[in-house]
Design a protein around this motif. Structure first.
Motif, PDB file in Angstrom:
ATOM      1  N   GLU A   8     -15.591  -5.972   3.395  1.00 29.70           N
ATOM      2  CA  GLU A   8     -14.776  -7.111   2.938  1.00 29.70           C
ATOM      3  C   GLU A   8     -13.515  -7.293   3.783  1.00 29.70           C
ATOM      4  N   ASN A   9     -13.334  -6.420   4.776  1.00 30.44           N
ATOM      5  CA  ASN A   9     -12.144  -6.497   5.628  1.00 30.44           C
ATOM      6  C   ASN A   9     -10.854  -6.394   4.822  1.00 30.44           C
ATOM      7  N   LEU A  10     -10.849  -5.554   3.812  1.00 28.71           N
ATOM      8  CA  LEU A  10      -9.660  -5.384   2.978  1.00 28.71           C
ATOM      9  C   LEU A  10      -8.686  -4.424   3.662  1.00 28.71           C
ATOM     10  N   PRO A  11      -7.409  -4.766   3.692  1.00 31.82           N
ATOM     11  CA  PRO A  11      -6.419  -3.909   4.358  1.00 31.82           C
ATOM     12  C   PRO A  11      -5.987  -2.762   3.441  1.00 31.82           C
ATOM     13  N   LEU A  12      -6.945  -1.926   3.076  1.00 33.93           N
ATOM     14  CA  LEU A  12      -6.663  -0.829   2.152  1.00 33.93           C
ATOM     15  C   LEU A  12      -6.935   0.510   2.820  1.00 33.93           C
ATOM     16  N   GLU A  13      -6.068   1.452   2.549  1.00 31.85           N
ATOM     17  CA  GLU A  13      -6.288   2.827   2.961  1.00 31.85           C
ATOM     18  C   GLU A  13      -6.736   3.581   1.721  1.00 31.85           C
ATOM     19  N   VAL A  14      -7.839   4.264   1.826  1.00 33.95           N
ATOM     20  CA  VAL A  14      -8.400   4.961   0.663  1.00 33.95           C
ATOM     21  C   VAL A  14      -7.903   6.398   0.636  1.00 33.95           C
ATOM     22  N   ARG A  29       4.178  12.022  -7.541  1.00 32.46           N
ATOM     23  CA  ARG A  29       4.883  12.136  -6.258  1.00 32.46           C
ATOM     24  C   ARG A  29       5.364  10.758  -5.810  1.00 32.46           C
ATOM     25  N   ALA A  30       4.527   9.741  -5.944  1.00 24.16           N
ATOM     26  CA  ALA A  30       4.916   8.376  -5.548  1.00 24.16           C
ATOM     27  C   ALA A  30       6.057   7.850  -6.411  1.00 24.16           C
ATOM     28  N   GLU A  31       6.108   8.266  -7.673  1.00 23.80           N
ATOM     29  CA  GLU A  31       7.204   7.853  -8.560  1.00 23.80           C
ATOM     30  C   GLU A  31       8.537   8.461  -8.143  1.00 23.80           C
ATOM     31  N   ASN A  32       8.484   9.707  -7.677  1.00 24.05           N
ATOM     32  CA  ASN A  32       9.699  10.471  -7.441  1.00 24.05           C
ATOM     33  C   ASN A  32      10.145  10.573  -5.988  1.00 24.05           C
ATOM     34  N   ASP A  33       9.270  10.201  -5.064  1.00 25.52           N
ATOM     35  CA  ASP A  33       9.583  10.343  -3.641  1.00 25.52           C
ATOM     36  C   ASP A  33       9.366   8.997  -2.952  1.00 25.52           C
ATOM     37  N   ALA A  34      10.455   8.372  -2.527  1.00 20.75           N
ATOM     38  CA  ALA A  34      10.367   7.046  -1.907  1.00 20.75           C
ATOM     39  C   ALA A  34       9.553   7.059  -0.618  1.00 20.75           C
ATOM     40  N   ASP A  35       9.402   8.233   0.006  1.00 20.08           N
ATOM     41  CA  ASP A  35       8.640   8.334   1.251  1.00 20.08           C
ATOM     42  C   ASP A  35       7.156   8.608   1.021  1.00 20.08           C
ATOM     43  N   ALA A  36       6.771   8.902  -0.193  1.00 15.94           N
ATOM     44  CA  ALA A  36       5.363   9.180  -0.490  1.00 15.94           C
ATOM     45  C   ALA A  36       4.564   7.881  -0.490  1.00 15.94           C
ATOM     46  N   PRO A  37       3.302   7.942  -0.104  1.00 18.61           N
ATOM     47  CA  PRO A  37       2.479   6.733  -0.155  1.00 18.61           C
ATOM     48  C   PRO A  37       2.402   6.201  -1.585  1.00 18.61           C
ATOM     49  N   ARG A  38       2.531   4.882  -1.721  1.00 19.21           N
ATOM     50  CA  ARG A  38       2.486   4.247  -3.045  1.00 19.21           C
ATOM     51  C   ARG A  38       1.181   3.488  -3.187  1.00 19.21           C
ATOM     52  N   PRO A  39       0.369   3.852  -4.173  1.00 19.08           N
ATOM     53  CA  PRO A  39      -0.885   3.120  -4.364  1.00 19.08           C
ATOM     54  C   PRO A  39      -0.617   1.673  -4.777  1.00 19.08           C
ATOM     55  N   HIS A  40      -1.482   0.768  -4.315  1.00 16.14           N
ATOM     56  CA  HIS A  40      -1.389  -0.640  -4.687  1.00 16.14           C
ATOM     57  C   HIS A  40      -2.490  -1.049  -5.653  1.00 16.14           C
ATOM     58  N   ILE A  41      -3.527  -0.218  -5.729  1.00 14.60           N
ATOM     59  CA  ILE A  41      -4.638  -0.428  -6.651  1.00 14.60           C
ATOM     60  C   ILE A  41      -5.258   0.942  -6.896  1.00 14.60           C
ATOM     61  N   LEU A  42      -5.753   1.148  -8.105  1.00 13.90           N
ATOM     62  CA  LEU A  42      -6.408   2.419  -8.430  1.00 13.90           C
ATOM     63  C   LEU A  42      -7.842   2.150  -8.861  1.00 13.90           C
TER      64      LEU A  42
END
Length: 122
Positions: A8-14, A29-42
């Motif tokens: 689908e050519n989705l710009p997602l990193e799994v 970790r994403a909640e507490n560390d601004a540098d951690a990868p933040r999920p956009h979809i689960l």
């Protein structure tokens, strides 16, 4: 899943978590560390070891940062109770089909969801 996203050519990193406990660690970790990868979809399976999919989803919905994140339950269950609980918790539901050709249709399902949420250009 990666193949469906690529098709689908989705710009997602799994990022894959082997169990619910590890998935929760990624969220915390994403909640507490601004540098951690933040999920956009689960994408969650219901039958995760250690913390099941619904318990993980309840914890995510209790998070200030991730309470509105799009979630798709990807499962083999066709239980009306599971579908109802997923809807109650604000998640979409994708029943795993038997064939590969049917499964990769999840890519289009994800595209539509991401467009609806404004995470992709329409």
């Amino acid at each position: 899943m990666r193949e469906a996203i690529r098709m689908e050519n989705l710009p997602l990193e799994v990022q894959i978590a082997p169990d619910g406990e590890r998935a929760l660690e990624i969220i915390v970790r994403a909640e507490n560390d601004a540098d951690a990868p933040r999920p956009h979809i689960l994408l969650l399976d219901l039958n995760l070891p250690k913390i099941d999919g619904f318990e993980l989803l309840r914890r995510i919905r209790a998070s200030d940062k991730f309470k509105d994140i799009p979630v798709v339950i990807v499962t083999s269950s066709d239980s009306p109770a599971d579908r109802s609980e997923a809807a109650r918790l604000g998640a979409r539901y994708f029943r795993k089909p038997v064939t590969y050709d049917e499964f990769v249709k999840i890519g289009g399902f994800l595209r539509q969801l991401l467009e609806e949420k404004g995470l992709l250009p329409a």
